[in-house]
Every structure is written in structure tokens, then in C-alpha cells.
Scaffold this active site. Sequence first.
Site, mmCIF file in Angstrom:
data_model
loop_
_atom_site.group_PDB
_atom_site.id
_atom_site.type_symbol
_atom_site.label_atom_id
_atom_site.label_comp_id
_atom_site.label_asym_id
_atom_site.label_seq_id
_atom_site.Cartn_x
_atom_site.Cartn_y
_atom_site.Cartn_z
ATOM 1 N N TRP A 232 1.741 1.752 -3.518
ATOM 2 C CA TRP A 232 0.623 2.383 -4.249
ATOM 3 C C TRP A 232 0.629 3.887 -4.006
ATOM 4 O O TRP A 232 0.378 4.688 -4.895
ATOM 5 C CB TRP A 232 -0.732 1.809 -3.787
ATOM 6 C CG TRP A 232 -1.197 0.634 -4.585
ATOM 7 C CD1 TRP A 232 -1.190 -0.670 -4.191
ATOM 8 C CD2 TRP A 232 -1.766 0.642 -5.919
ATOM 9 N NE1 TRP A 232 -1.713 -1.465 -5.193
ATOM 10 C CE2 TRP A 232 -2.074 -0.690 -6.255
ATOM 11 C CE3 TRP A 232 -2.031 1.649 -6.841
ATOM 12 C CZ2 TRP A 232 -2.637 -1.052 -7.477
ATOM 13 C CZ3 TRP A 232 -2.593 1.296 -8.061
ATOM 14 C CH2 TRP A 232 -2.887 -0.034 -8.380
ATOM 15 N N TRP B 270 -21.538 11.135 -18.642
ATOM 16 C CA TRP B 270 -21.757 11.243 -17.188
ATOM 17 C C TRP B 270 -22.993 12.091 -16.906
ATOM 18 O O TRP B 270 -23.179 13.141 -17.526
ATOM 19 C CB TRP B 270 -20.539 11.880 -16.501
ATOM 20 C CG TRP B 270 -19.259 11.120 -16.683
ATOM 21 C CD1 TRP B 270 -18.172 11.527 -17.395
ATOM 22 C CD2 TRP B 270 -18.920 9.837 -16.142
ATOM 23 N NE1 TRP B 270 -17.178 10.578 -17.331
ATOM 24 C CE2 TRP B 270 -17.605 9.525 -16.562
ATOM 25 C CE3 TRP B 270 -19.586 8.914 -15.332
ATOM 26 C CZ2 TRP B 270 -16.957 8.343 -16.219
ATOM 27 C CZ3 TRP B 270 -18.946 7.742 -14.991
ATOM 28 C CH2 TRP B 270 -17.646 7.463 -15.426
ATOM 29 N N TRP C 79 -17.077 11.183 -12.114
ATOM 30 C CA TRP C 79 -16.145 10.882 -11.026
ATOM 31 C C TRP C 79 -15.543 12.148 -10.434
ATOM 32 O O TRP C 79 -15.162 12.204 -9.264
ATOM 33 C CB TRP C 79 -15.022 9.947 -11.498
ATOM 34 C CG TRP C 79 -14.232 10.442 -12.679
ATOM 35 C CD1 TRP C 79 -14.520 10.270 -13.998
ATOM 36 C CD2 TRP C 79 -13.018 11.215 -12.648
ATOM 37 N NE1 TRP C 79 -13.576 10.870 -14.790
ATOM 38 C CE2 TRP C 79 -12.639 11.455 -13.992
ATOM 39 C CE3 TRP C 79 -12.214 11.710 -11.629
ATOM 40 C CZ2 TRP C 79 -11.487 12.184 -14.340
ATOM 41 C CZ3 TRP C 79 -11.071 12.431 -11.961
ATOM 42 C CH2 TRP C 79 -10.723 12.662 -13.303
ATOM 43 N N ASN D 190 -10.828 2.219 3.343
ATOM 44 C CA ASN D 190 -10.428 2.080 1.929
ATOM 45 C C ASN D 190 -11.395 1.228 1.113
ATOM 46 O O ASN D 190 -11.769 1.589 -0.003
ATOM 47 C CB ASN D 190 -9.020 1.499 1.840
ATOM 48 C CG ASN D 190 -8.594 1.320 0.393
ATOM 49 O OD1 ASN D 190 -8.547 2.272 -0.368
ATOM 50 N ND2 ASN D 190 -8.322 0.085 -0.003
ATOM 51 N N TRP E 211 -10.089 7.666 -7.368
ATOM 52 C CA TRP E 211 -11.307 7.937 -8.150
ATOM 53 C C TRP E 211 -11.177 7.446 -9.580
ATOM 54 O O TRP E 211 -12.101 6.847 -10.134
ATOM 55 C CB TRP E 211 -11.659 9.437 -8.102
ATOM 56 C CG TRP E 211 -12.482 9.688 -6.880
ATOM 57 C CD1 TRP E 211 -12.052 10.136 -5.664
ATOM 58 C CD2 TRP E 211 -13.879 9.401 -6.730
ATOM 59 N NE1 TRP E 211 -13.090 10.152 -4.766
ATOM 60 C CE2 TRP E 211 -14.228 9.718 -5.394
ATOM 61 C CE3 TRP E 211 -14.875 8.920 -7.570
ATOM 62 C CZ2 TRP E 211 -15.531 9.554 -4.902
ATOM 63 C CZ3 TRP E 211 -16.167 8.765 -7.080
ATOM 64 C CH2 TRP E 211 -16.480 9.074 -5.771
ATOM 65 N N GLU F 262 0.840 -1.212 0.000
ATOM 66 C CA GLU F 262 0.000 0.000 0.000
ATOM 67 C C GLU F 262 0.868 1.253 0.000
ATOM 68 O O GLU F 262 0.520 2.259 -0.621
ATOM 69 C CB GLU F 262 -0.934 0.014 1.222
ATOM 70 C CG GLU F 262 -1.984 -1.087 1.209
ATOM 71 C CD GLU F 262 -2.769 -1.155 -0.084
ATOM 72 O OE1 GLU F 262 -3.237 -0.121 -0.584
ATOM 73 O OE2 GLU F 262 -2.894 -2.265 -0.630
HETATM 74 C C1 FAD Z 1 -11.826 6.823 -4.171
HETATM 75 C C2 FAD Z 1 -10.617 6.817 -3.260
HETATM 76 C C3 FAD Z 1 -10.147 8.016 -2.732
HETATM 77 C C4 FAD Z 1 -9.025 8.022 -1.891
HETATM 78 N N1 FAD Z 1 -8.574 9.225 -1.395
HETATM 79 C C5 FAD Z 1 -7.469 9.252 -0.609
HETATM 80 C C6 FAD Z 1 -6.962 10.482 -0.102
HETATM 81 O O1 FAD Z 1 -7.472 11.570 -0.391
HETATM 82 N N2 FAD Z 1 -5.876 10.433 0.715
HETATM 83 C C7 FAD Z 1 -5.265 9.257 1.043
HETATM 84 O O2 FAD Z 1 -4.276 9.273 1.792
HETATM 85 N N3 FAD Z 1 -5.709 8.090 0.550
HETATM 86 C C8 FAD Z 1 -6.794 8.047 -0.250
HETATM 87 N N4 FAD Z 1 -7.246 6.847 -0.723
HETATM 88 C C9 FAD Z 1 -6.486 5.611 -0.428
HETATM 89 C C10 FAD Z 1 -6.913 4.845 0.843
HETATM 90 O O3 FAD Z 1 -8.300 4.682 0.865
HETATM 91 C C11 FAD Z 1 -6.477 5.528 2.141
HETATM 92 O O4 FAD Z 1 -5.128 5.889 2.051
HETATM 93 C C12 FAD Z 1 -6.641 4.570 3.326
HETATM 94 O O5 FAD Z 1 -8.006 4.242 3.478
HETATM 95 C C13 FAD Z 1 -6.130 5.224 4.569
HETATM 96 O O6 FAD Z 1 -6.340 4.403 5.688
HETATM 97 P P1 FAD Z 1 -5.101 3.864 6.533
HETATM 98 O O7 FAD Z 1 -4.192 4.983 6.855
HETATM 99 O O8 FAD Z 1 -5.665 3.086 7.656
HETATM 100 O O9 FAD Z 1 -4.401 2.937 5.465
HETATM 101 P P2 FAD Z 1 -3.489 1.611 5.580
HETATM 102 O O10 FAD Z 1 -4.276 0.511 5.009
HETATM 103 O O11 FAD Z 1 -2.932 1.438 6.928
HETATM 104 O O12 FAD Z 1 -2.325 1.941 4.530
HETATM 105 C C14 FAD Z 1 -1.144 2.665 4.923
HETATM 106 C C15 FAD Z 1 -0.962 3.899 4.090
HETATM 107 O O13 FAD Z 1 -0.764 3.547 2.738
HETATM 108 C C16 FAD Z 1 -1.346 4.527 1.888
HETATM 109 N N5 FAD Z 1 -2.389 3.892 1.080
HETATM 110 C C17 FAD Z 1 -3.161 2.838 1.415
HETATM 111 N N6 FAD Z 1 -3.956 2.508 0.393
HETATM 112 C C18 FAD Z 1 -3.692 3.369 -0.606
HETATM 113 C C19 FAD Z 1 -4.184 3.547 -1.922
HETATM 114 N N7 FAD Z 1 -5.127 2.737 -2.438
HETATM 115 N N8 FAD Z 1 -3.711 4.557 -2.668
HETATM 116 C C20 FAD Z 1 -2.751 5.378 -2.183
HETATM 117 N N9 FAD Z 1 -2.242 5.264 -0.940
HETATM 118 C C21 FAD Z 1 -2.700 4.274 -0.170
HETATM 119 C C22 FAD Z 1 -1.973 5.591 2.797
HETATM 120 O O14 FAD Z 1 -1.064 6.652 2.943
HETATM 121 C C23 FAD Z 1 -2.170 4.827 4.101
HETATM 122 O O15 FAD Z 1 -2.179 5.668 5.239
HETATM 123 C C24 FAD Z 1 -8.366 6.808 -1.576
HETATM 124 C C25 FAD Z 1 -8.848 5.610 -2.122
HETATM 125 C C26 FAD Z 1 -9.964 5.610 -2.944
HETATM 126 C C27 FAD Z 1 -10.457 4.316 -3.507
#
Ligand code: FAD
Length: 475
Positions: free
Chosen positions: A283, A312, A365, A347, A388, A280
Site C-alpha cells: 500500500w 464541503w 478532506w 492507522n 485522506w 501494508e
Molecule cells: C487519513 C490517513 C492519513 C495517513 N497519513 C500517513 C502519513 O502521513 N504517513 C504515513 O507513513 N502513513 C500514513 N497513513 C498510513 C498509516 O496510518 C500509517 O502508515 C501507520 O499507522 C503507521 O504505523 P506503523 O508504522 O505502526 O504501521 P504498520 O502497521 O507497522 O505498517 C508498516 C508500514 O507500512 C506503511 N503503511 C501501513 N499502512 C499504510 C497505509 N494505509 N498507507 C500507506 N502506507 C502504509 C507505513 O510505512 C508503515 O510504517 C495514513 C493513513 C490514513 C488513513
Amino acid sequence: MKTLVWFRNDLRLSDNPALSRAAIDSDAIEAVYIHCHEYVKSHPVAPVRLHFIFEHLQLLGDELAAQGISLTLLEVKTAKEIPAAILKLAQQKSCDQLHINAEYPLDEFVRDKNVAATCKAAGIIVRRFHDRVIVPPGMIRNGQGLPYKVFTAFKRTWLQQATAVSWASPSSAPAFPKAVACKFDNAVLKKWFAEADDRVAAHWPAGEAEAHERLKDFMDTAIRHYHETRDFPATEGTSTLSPYLAVGSISPRQCLGAALHVNGGEWDTGSEGVTTWINELIWRDFYQHVVTDFPQVCKHNPMQTYTDQFPWRKDEKVFERWCQGQTGIPIVDAAMRQLLQTGWMHNRLRMVVAMFLTKNLQIDWRWGEHWFMSRLIDGDFAANNGGWQWSASTGTDAAPYFRVFNPVSQSRKFDPDGHFIRQYVPELAHLDKKNIHQPPPVNGYPLPIVDLVVSRKQTIELFGKLDRKPAETGN
Ligand SMILES: Cc1cc2nc3c(=O)[nH]c(=O)nc-3n(C[C@H](O)[C@H](O)[C@H](O)COP(=O)(O)OP(=O)(O)OC[C@H]3O[C@@H](n4cnc5c(N)ncnc54)[C@H](O)[C@@H]3O)c2cc1C
């Protein structure tokens, strides 16, 4: 040598390259933070995120003052005023150089270029560092020297680059040049706070110490089961570090360093929980690279331009029901209410609600992207845009357009007992786990806003008819 460090989304003392480099090569350090009203409105920055930033600034200002570094808070109306404001401060404080940590989205990149040009013209050295990513943009290239569009290929090269550097835990703050403490003047901050919304702030205590506490807790417990628990919103299976990573009170390098430590130094072998979490973080880097390598995504364009032909819908009433968690699809409503009440969303649910908005309601979107940014405490342009565009099948390495989540099946799979729905949709709390995902008519709760099967089929057909441009394939 005297250095001005301009803080933005790097609100910490430890593992902060702009600051630690200043500590090494300067006799004295000044610090600045700029609050730009135009930026906050146009990007947008959620009130809860703004509040979180201001709380961080209070702590940062005090911590810097204890080290003899004064944090100046400046306020400007528009981004155009920033270069002159920085130059004026640098000259007032007799600084020879300006240090910043890079920000990659286009507007921020252009802003920094303008600041650098203004400062350089006045004889001030400008130095830019990388702290927002683990591997800086530009370093991950395919055999032809081009950026990757596919995550798996990106990850392979990323691992080669990242494993080549030393991963001694970069956690402690540097030794600063001047030890005489000063006092942080927070008068302006008090005024800024009055504009912010603190209703949901209680969920998110601010600060570098809090971020490290969360990281430690996660490393001590949940990370080993992350691969099994991360998709279940009623479980505390993820780190909840995203708000802290977004404002920079913790760095991705520090997160990676901690995960590697737990995993005995292994990157993609060892504990499956740890390697899934590292994935993650990769990513996260990927999307930061995407905004740098493909800046068109910063101008509201889809990565795959052919998808802009999709018709859309521009239905504000339907959109508003989605925003307020009133769609009649329980898991979607629970997720949207989680966002309203806590400023954060799990997420798995971000993917579910984004697919529902784009593939079932067929709403643009970009409307969803904007709503998320205006509400999320962890709003980050690159991750949000990437998420998105993935969900809408318009992005790089996005979900194929024919792969549409059914929110009810997702609900049954990832909230099997309905605990999460009951928490956020009290109207349905009396229902058992069989009925809660697709309830019979309930007084006070809306009927489904759309037929999931019909709308899914229609979206797939509409996508299938779009005129694809061959130039858009690649790795
Ligand atoms: C539609 C959509 C919008 C999102 N908008 C944001 C946003 O504005 N800011 C944001 O930080 N994340 C965003 N995410 C990614 C992800 O949902 C969040 O980072 C995650 O839910 C944060 O929870 P956590 O810190 O417990 O993550 P954990 O699961 O603990 O992951 C650790 C870290 O990895 C990064 N990460 C995890 N998943 C992703 C991912 N898919 N893409 C990029 N980085 C990721 C984050 O920095 C996160 O804190 C988005 C995902 C989707 C599908």
C-alpha cells in the site's frame, strides 16, 4: 571522481543507493542537507517531524564524519534558491557529480529537475536513484501500459516485479573511499533546533540504530499476530516504524527483507501476520506510485474529480473542535489527542477520524489532510493524501461513499474495554466499558457535536446526487 550526495528523506548510511553508488564510483564523497524555510511552512512539516529530522542529522553528520565524509548544512529561504545553492557547494568542493534518491510528489520532482538542469549546464553529472519504494514508479503497468487505479490489480503486478529481484538483506553500509575521519560542524543545527518543538519528541528516539531495533523487536514478536492485533489501538500490534520510514532512517527494502526472512522467503503465503504486514508495505508503494502517475493529486485535487462538487462545509469552529479532540465522540477525541500528545496516530483511528470529519462533519478532506501534515511525525505526502482521499471517497480505490464507519461501533469493536479512550480522555476514565463509547452527559466533557445517524444519511444522499463522469472509471 568526487561526488556530492544530497540527503533529503533518506537519512541513513545503509541501503542508501545514492550514497553506496558514490562509494563505489568516487574517490571522495561530500554530503549536503538543505533546510528550506518556505518548504517547511507550505507543505507543511510538523514541528515534531522537524525536530526528529534535526536529531537524525546530528547522528548522520557524526556517522558520515567517522567515514571521512563531511555533511554540510545549508539554509535557504525559498525553493527557488536551491539549484544555485547546490551548484555553489558542488563547485566549492570540486565535485564532478551529484547523487540523489528520488522524491515523487510534484513539488519535489520539479525542484530536483531544476537542480539537475542547473548542475548539468555547469558540467556536473546528476544521477537519480530509487530508495523510497520497493518497486520504482513506472514499472507497474497494466496490459495497455497504463498505471493502475485499483490496489488489488496493482499488487498482482507489483508481486511479479518485486519477486523477480534478489532479496539478500540490504542492511550494511558500503565501504567508503576515504577512511580519515573528520569532524561534523553542527553549529547551524543548534540554531535550527531552537525553532523546533520538542515536547513530544521523547516518544521517538532518533536514528538508524533505533529504527533497526524497532524492526527487530517487531520481527521477533508482534509480526506473527499482526493480522489479529493491528486494528486495536490499545495494543502494541503494529511496528511504529512509519516515522523512521518517513525520514528514511530505514528503507522499505530493509523492512521487506526482514519480513521475508521471518517468513522463510514467502511473499503472500506462510504466516498470515507477515503477509498482512507486507501488504501494508505494498500500500505504501501504491500511494508513492499514485503521486507519480497522477500528479494532479499533488495540487489539492481529488483523484475522482466529480467529488469536488460535494458541498464541503467550511466551518472553522467545528474543525477546531475536531483538531483539539473536543467533539464529544470519545474514540475520535482520544485519537485526536493521541496525535497532539505523541505526533502519531494508530492507522485504524486515522481512518475513523478522517471519515468522521468528512462524512459526519462534512468538512473538506483537504483541511484534515493539512492538519495531519502539520502534526504528524510520520507526515508523508503520498501516504497522507492517499489515506485522506480513501476516507473521503475521493481517491483511487477509495472507500465507496456509502460505506461510512460509525465511530461508536468502531470504538466498541476495536477498543472494547475502553482502555485507549481512558488513556487519552481522562474525563471519561471513571466510566465502565459499556458507557465509555457513548457516554451520558459528563461534567467537563462536551456533548456530541453531531448526530451520527442523521449526518451519515445526509452525506450519502449528497454524494449520490453528484454528477459522475464516466471517464473516471478504470483499473
Ligand atoms: C487519513 C490517513 C492519513 C495517513 N497519513 C500517513 C502519513 O502521513 N504517513 C504515513 O507513513 N502513513 C500514513 N497513513 C498510513 C498509516 O496510518 C500509517 O502508515 C501507520 O499507522 C503507521 O504505523 P506503523 O508504522 O505502526 O504501521 P504498520 O502497521 O507497522 O505498517 C508498516 C508500514 O507500512 C506503511 N503503511 C501501513 N499502512 C499504510 C497505509 N494505509 N498507507 C500507506 N502506507 C502504509 C507505513 O510505512 C508503515 O510504517 C495514513 C493513513 C490514513 C488513513
